[in-house]
Design a protein around this motif. Structure first.
Motif, PDB file in Angstrom:
ATOM      1  N   LEU A 174      -1.002   5.961  -6.508  1.00  0.00           N
ATOM      2  CA  LEU A 174      -1.074   4.665  -5.369  1.00  0.00           C
ATOM      3  C   LEU A 174      -0.738   4.315  -4.197  1.00  0.00           C
ATOM      4  CD1 LEU A 174       0.222   2.022  -6.921  1.00  0.00           C
ATOM      5  CD2 LEU A 174       2.576   2.576  -6.252  1.00  0.00           C
ATOM      6  N   LEU A 175      -0.415   5.399  -3.740  1.00  0.00           N
ATOM      7  CA  LEU A 175      -0.885   4.580  -2.280  1.00  0.00           C
ATOM      8  C   LEU A 175      -1.751   4.922  -1.922  1.00  0.00           C
ATOM      9  CD1 LEU A 175       2.771   7.266  -0.822  1.00  0.00           C
ATOM     10  CD2 LEU A 175       2.474   4.491  -0.629  1.00  0.00           C
ATOM     11  N   ASN A 176      -2.474   5.638  -1.874  1.00  0.00           N
ATOM     12  CA  ASN A 176      -3.825   5.929  -1.813  1.00  0.00           C
ATOM     13  C   ASN A 176      -4.586   4.965  -2.533  1.00  0.00           C
ATOM     14  OD1 ASN A 176      -6.902   7.813  -1.009  1.00  0.00           O
ATOM     15  ND2 ASN A 176      -7.185   7.014  -3.210  1.00  0.00           N
ATOM     16  N   ILE A 177      -4.542   4.182  -2.975  1.00  0.00           N
ATOM     17  CA  ILE A 177      -5.295   2.794  -3.735  1.00  0.00           C
ATOM     18  C   ILE A 177      -4.656   1.391  -2.222  1.00  0.00           C
ATOM     19  CG2 ILE A 177      -6.080   3.521  -5.623  1.00  0.00           C
ATOM     20  CD1 ILE A 177      -4.131   1.318  -6.789  1.00  0.00           C
TER      21      ILE A 177
ATOM     22  N   TRP B 195      -2.282   3.988   2.039  1.00  0.00           N
ATOM     23  CA  TRP B 195      -1.028   4.489   3.089  1.00  0.00           C
ATOM     24  C   TRP B 195      -1.161   6.206   2.779  1.00  0.00           C
ATOM     25  CZ3 TRP B 195       4.228   4.056   1.519  1.00  0.00           C
ATOM     26  CH2 TRP B 195       4.734   3.511   3.195  1.00  0.00           C
ATOM     27  N   TYR B 196      -0.942   6.547   3.795  1.00  0.00           N
ATOM     28  CA  TYR B 196      -0.713   8.204   4.036  1.00  0.00           C
ATOM     29  C   TYR B 196       0.390   8.713   4.659  1.00  0.00           C
ATOM     30  CZ  TYR B 196      -5.684   7.151   1.704  1.00  0.00           C
ATOM     31  OH  TYR B 196      -6.547   6.666   1.239  1.00  0.00           O
ATOM     32  N   PRO B 197       1.325   8.482   3.935  1.00  0.00           N
ATOM     33  CA  PRO B 197       2.707   9.546   4.630  1.00  0.00           C
ATOM     34  C   PRO B 197       2.536  10.293   4.788  1.00  0.00           C
ATOM     35  CG  PRO B 197       3.564   8.136   3.291  1.00  0.00           C
ATOM     36  CD  PRO B 197       1.672   7.977   2.913  1.00  0.00           C
ATOM     37  N   TRP B 198       1.756  11.122   4.720  1.00  0.00           N
ATOM     38  CA  TRP B 198       1.953  12.550   4.044  1.00  0.00           C
ATOM     39  C   TRP B 198       1.142  13.621   5.199  1.00  0.00           C
ATOM     40  CZ3 TRP B 198       0.676   9.890  -0.094  1.00  0.00           C
ATOM     41  CH2 TRP B 198      -0.560   9.588  -0.301  1.00  0.00           C
ATOM     42  N   PRO B 199       0.910  14.398   5.882  1.00  0.00           N
ATOM     43  CA  PRO B 199       0.880  15.594   6.761  1.00  0.00           C
ATOM     44  C   PRO B 199      -0.800  15.962   6.375  1.00  0.00           C
ATOM     45  CG  PRO B 199       2.750  16.989   6.237  1.00  0.00           C
ATOM     46  CD  PRO B 199       2.562  15.274   5.229  1.00  0.00           C
ATOM     47  N   PHE B 200      -1.066  16.155   5.604  1.00  0.00           N
ATOM     48  CA  PHE B 200      -2.334  17.051   4.004  1.00  0.00           C
ATOM     49  C   PHE B 200      -3.394  15.809   3.646  1.00  0.00           C
ATOM     50  CE2 PHE B 200       1.256  15.842   0.883  1.00  0.00           C
ATOM     51  CZ  PHE B 200       0.684  15.009   0.191  1.00  0.00           C
ATOM     52  N   SER B 201      -4.444  15.965   4.028  1.00  0.00           N
ATOM     53  CA  SER B 201      -5.528  15.495   2.895  1.00  0.00           C
ATOM     54  C   SER B 201      -5.480  15.330   1.634  1.00  0.00           C
ATOM     55  CB  SER B 201      -6.773  16.516   3.704  1.00  0.00           C
ATOM     56  OG  SER B 201      -8.424  15.402   2.971  1.00  0.00           O
ATOM     57  N   PHE B 202      -5.350  14.099   1.642  1.00  0.00           N
ATOM     58  CA  PHE B 202      -5.933  13.578  -0.182  1.00  0.00           C
ATOM     59  C   PHE B 202      -5.451  14.158  -1.177  1.00  0.00           C
ATOM     60  CE2 PHE B 202      -6.472  10.581  -3.310  1.00  0.00           C
ATOM     61  CZ  PHE B 202      -5.030  10.168  -3.794  1.00  0.00           C
ATOM     62  N   VAL B 203      -7.771  14.038  -1.075  1.00  0.00           N
ATOM     63  CA  VAL B 203      -8.496  14.297  -1.747  1.00  0.00           C
ATOM     64  C   VAL B 203      -7.895  15.976  -2.309  1.00  0.00           C
ATOM     65  CG1 VAL B 203     -10.907  14.531  -2.170  1.00  0.00           C
ATOM     66  CG2 VAL B 203     -10.205  12.645  -0.653  1.00  0.00           C
ATOM     67  N   PRO B 204      -8.337  17.324  -1.730  1.00  0.00           N
ATOM     68  CA  PRO B 204      -8.033  18.104  -1.839  1.00  0.00           C
ATOM     69  C   PRO B 204      -6.608  18.839  -3.267  1.00  0.00           C
ATOM     70  CG  PRO B 204      -8.306  18.561   0.460  1.00  0.00           C
ATOM     71  CD  PRO B 204      -8.448  16.390  -0.196  1.00  0.00           C
ATOM     72  N   VAL B 205      -5.524  17.848  -1.950  1.00  0.00           N
ATOM     73  CA  VAL B 205      -4.552  18.639  -2.942  1.00  0.00           C
ATOM     74  C   VAL B 205      -3.922  17.657  -4.140  1.00  0.00           C
ATOM     75  CG1 VAL B 205      -1.892  17.999  -2.512  1.00  0.00           C
ATOM     76  CG2 VAL B 205      -3.689  18.754  -0.471  1.00  0.00           C
ATOM     77  N   HIS B 206      -5.357  16.553  -4.448  1.00  0.00           N
ATOM     78  CA  HIS B 206      -3.988  15.594  -5.226  1.00  0.00           C
ATOM     79  C   HIS B 206      -5.305  16.300  -6.659  1.00  0.00           C
ATOM     80  CE1 HIS B 206      -3.916  10.772  -7.538  1.00  0.00           C
ATOM     81  NE2 HIS B 206      -4.772  11.521  -7.783  1.00  0.00           N
ATOM     82  N   PHE B 207      -6.518  16.184  -6.126  1.00  0.00           N
ATOM     83  CA  PHE B 207      -7.361  17.595  -7.332  1.00  0.00           C
ATOM     84  C   PHE B 207      -6.755  18.816  -7.372  1.00  0.00           C
ATOM     85  CE2 PHE B 207     -10.895  20.091  -7.789  1.00  0.00           C
ATOM     86  CZ  PHE B 207     -11.489  20.149  -8.888  1.00  0.00           C
ATOM     87  N   ALA B 208      -6.473  20.122  -6.039  1.00  0.00           N
ATOM     88  CA  ALA B 208      -5.604  20.062  -7.346  1.00  0.00           C
ATOM     89  C   ALA B 208      -4.201  20.741  -8.105  1.00  0.00           C
ATOM     90  CB  ALA B 208      -5.052  21.451  -5.911  1.00  0.00           C
ATOM     91  N   VAL B 209      -3.589  19.509  -7.741  1.00  0.00           N
ATOM     92  CA  VAL B 209      -2.347  19.198  -8.672  1.00  0.00           C
ATOM     93  C   VAL B 209      -2.634  18.609  -9.645  1.00  0.00           C
ATOM     94  CG1 VAL B 209      -0.196  18.036  -8.424  1.00  0.00           C
ATOM     95  CG2 VAL B 209      -1.138  19.283  -6.372  1.00  0.00           C
ATOM     96  N   ALA B 210      -3.616  18.209  -9.506  1.00  0.00           N
ATOM     97  CA  ALA B 210      -4.042  17.491 -11.514  1.00  0.00           C
ATOM     98  C   ALA B 210      -4.308  18.610 -12.055  1.00  0.00           C
ATOM     99  CB  ALA B 210      -6.051  16.795 -11.010  1.00  0.00           C
ATOM    100  N   TRP B 211      -5.119  19.786 -11.711  1.00  0.00           N
ATOM    101  CA  TRP B 211      -5.046  20.752 -12.868  1.00  0.00           C
ATOM    102  C   TRP B 211      -3.444  21.391 -12.945  1.00  0.00           C
ATOM    103  CZ3 TRP B 211      -9.312  22.101 -14.808  1.00  0.00           C
ATOM    104  CH2 TRP B 211     -10.936  22.117 -14.401  1.00  0.00           C
TER     105      TRP B 211
ATOM    106  N   ALA C 146     -19.291   1.163  -5.302  1.00  0.00           N
ATOM    107  CA  ALA C 146     -17.911   1.714  -5.891  1.00  0.00           C
ATOM    108  C   ALA C 146     -16.993   2.415  -5.191  1.00  0.00           C
ATOM    109  CB  ALA C 146     -18.160   1.729  -7.653  1.00  0.00           C
ATOM    110  N   CYS C 147     -15.804   1.715  -5.010  1.00  0.00           N
ATOM    111  CA  CYS C 147     -15.150   2.365  -4.009  1.00  0.00           C
ATOM    112  C   CYS C 147     -13.629   3.587  -4.587  1.00  0.00           C
ATOM    113  CB  CYS C 147     -14.355   1.764  -2.942  1.00  0.00           C
ATOM    114  SG  CYS C 147     -13.661   3.013  -1.527  1.00  0.00           S
ATOM    115  N   VAL C 148     -13.441   4.770  -3.875  1.00  0.00           N
ATOM    116  CA  VAL C 148     -12.654   5.585  -4.714  1.00  0.00           C
ATOM    117  C   VAL C 148     -11.505   4.559  -5.239  1.00  0.00           C
ATOM    118  CG1 VAL C 148     -13.912   7.509  -3.751  1.00  0.00           C
ATOM    119  CG2 VAL C 148     -12.036   6.363  -2.703  1.00  0.00           C
ATOM    120  N   GLU C 149     -11.235   4.045  -4.037  1.00  0.00           N
ATOM    121  CA  GLU C 149     -10.203   3.598  -4.496  1.00  0.00           C
ATOM    122  C   GLU C 149      -9.769   2.199  -5.453  1.00  0.00           C
ATOM    123  OE1 GLU C 149     -11.516   3.494  -0.855  1.00  0.00           O
ATOM    124  OE2 GLU C 149     -10.173   5.013  -0.116  1.00  0.00           O
ATOM    125  N   GLY C 150     -10.822   2.588  -6.025  1.00  0.00           N
ATOM    126  CA  GLY C 150     -10.763   1.521  -7.358  1.00  0.00           C
ATOM    127  C   GLY C 150     -11.618   0.099  -7.216  1.00  0.00           C
ATOM    128  N   TRP C 151     -11.432  -0.123  -6.171  1.00  0.00           N
ATOM    129  CA  TRP C 151     -12.479  -1.922  -5.856  1.00  0.00           C
ATOM    130  C   TRP C 151     -13.993  -1.941  -6.245  1.00  0.00           C
ATOM    131  CZ3 TRP C 151     -16.202  -2.826  -2.843  1.00  0.00           C
ATOM    132  CH2 TRP C 151     -15.905  -1.813  -1.616  1.00  0.00           C
TER     133      TRP C 151
END
Length: 399
Positions: free
Chosen positions: A146-149, A152-168, A300-305
């Protein structure tokens, strides 16, 4: 002088002893309503499981289109041209719906947090640990998404690899949970749950009302956000962070030229450098003098639009051939003028290079590109994430 307290006879002392304090027994709260039972949890869980399955599959598609393994990079599909628009639109839409479903699911099962004793055996401890991992990973996925779309990134890590890893992790936790709870899920899948107490019949009505309300909330969230990618509903796009028609030249912009460190002053001596067996450079006027191709492609953007637009420019395959490259066999590395960014340098597989719809675009919707849309030149290709449609291109390198 000090006065001493007279000694009391021992026979008096027992009478002065304080009575022993008795603390009330700590008992967990009792939950007896059917809306917190296995039947309700199973009913909501079916929808939530389907939403997470769609998010997982479409997320895998998105990740490997953005970061393909070397052996797949030259074989990514370019058809249908709206493929990524569909999969990423589904990903974001179901992710938003999953927020509602997850909150209702947690509300239905939260009394289990108060089970006493909290751990009854090693098996029970492992089960509770697996549920904790499931809840934590699911909450992490939906709310970071939700914050990615909203960018807004209030965290110190890179969103894409962490989001992908936690998906598994989340998917594995869901599968493990389904396996452990399979008998209970089967028992409550298609019939009323059997309560041990004589509960009022109105509870069944309340459950239907809860499920109908949940469905209505999911429908409302979807209706007011999906218009950012499904443009027939753009008029009711009230809650999405992007509107498909808002922005310069009728398209949204995620990264402006100012944010990328690109200015008109720095473009005065711009040339498109094409390197290969026969390297060359072209000015903007020379590029405009080459055969132009006009295509209608979605961005087509990764944020959904996403939105369709008319693009005009020179085919990448023509530029590669002029440099001595082999379309269909050679990939291309594209470099942007932006100062920094994860996608400043992008590699495009041979399949995209060969496709006649892949352009170095110079115009958008009949007008020269605005600076925020990548002036003087940008990449546009079919079935490709927006972050890889590189703006402010100044170098093509035949690999």
């Amino acid at each position: 002088m000090t006065s001493r307290m007279p000694k009391l006879p021992r026979s008096v002392l027992p009478a002065l002893r304080l009575p022993a304090l008795r603390l009330p027994a700590v008992r967990p709260p009792a939950f007896t309503g059917r809306l917190h039972d296995a039947r309700t949890a199973t009913s909501v869980g079916r929808w939530l499981g389907a939403a997470f399955a769609v998010c997982f599959v479409t997320g895998i598609v998105s990740h490997y289109l953005q970061h393909p393994p070397d052996r797949l990079a030259d074989h990514l599909p370019t058809r249908p041209v709206w493929g990524y628009r569909l999969t990423q639109g589904l990903h974001v839409a179901t992710g938003l719906a999953a927020i509602v479903l997850l909150l209702v699911k947690l509300w239905a099962v939260y009394p289990r947090l108060f089970v006493w004793p909290p751990v009854r055996s090693v098996r029970h401890a492992l089960e509770r640990l697996s549920v904790a991992v499931l809840v934590a990973s699911a909450l992490f996925q939906v709310f970071t998404g939700l914050l990615n779309i909203a960018e807004w990134y209030p965290w110190p890590f890179s969103f894409v690899p962490v989001h992908f890893a936690v998906a598994w992790i989340a998917t594995g936790s869901i599968l493990l949970h389904i396996a452990v709870k399979a008998p209970e899920i089967r028992a409550h899948w298609g019939r009323r749950s059997e309560g041990t107490l004589a509960l009022p019949a109105e509870d069944a009505v309340d459950r239907r009302s809860l499920l109908l309300g949940t469905g209505a909330a999911v429908g409302l969230v979807t209706l007011t956000t999906v218009g950012q990618s499904f443009t027939p509903l753009k008029r009711v796009d009230l809650l999405a962070p992007r509107h498909p028609d808002h922005g310069p030249q009728g398209l949204p912009v995620n990264r402006t030229a100012a944010a990328a460190g690109v200015s008109e002053r720095g473009l005065r001596a711009w040339r498109l450098q094409v390197t290969g067996p026969r390297p060359y450079a072209l000015t903007l006027e020379q590029l405009r003098g080459l055969p132009q191709r006009r295509v209608r492609l979605p961005i087509a953007c990764v944020e959904g639009w996403s939105v369709d637009a008319h693009w005009e420019g020179v085919r990448v395959r023509d530029l590669v051939e002029a440099a001595g490259g082999r379309p269909g066999r050679d990939a291309v590395r594209v470099t942007s003028l932006e100062v920094s960014g994860a996608y400043r340098v992008m590699e495009m597989g041979a399949g995209y290079v060969e496709d006649p719809l892949t352009l170095v675009a110079l115009a958008l919707n009949g007008q020269a590109l605005s600076l925020d849309h990548g002036f003087p030149a940008r990449i546009i290709a079919p079935d490709r994430p927006g972050v890889l449609q590189t703006k402010w291109v100044h170098r093509l390198e035949v690999l």
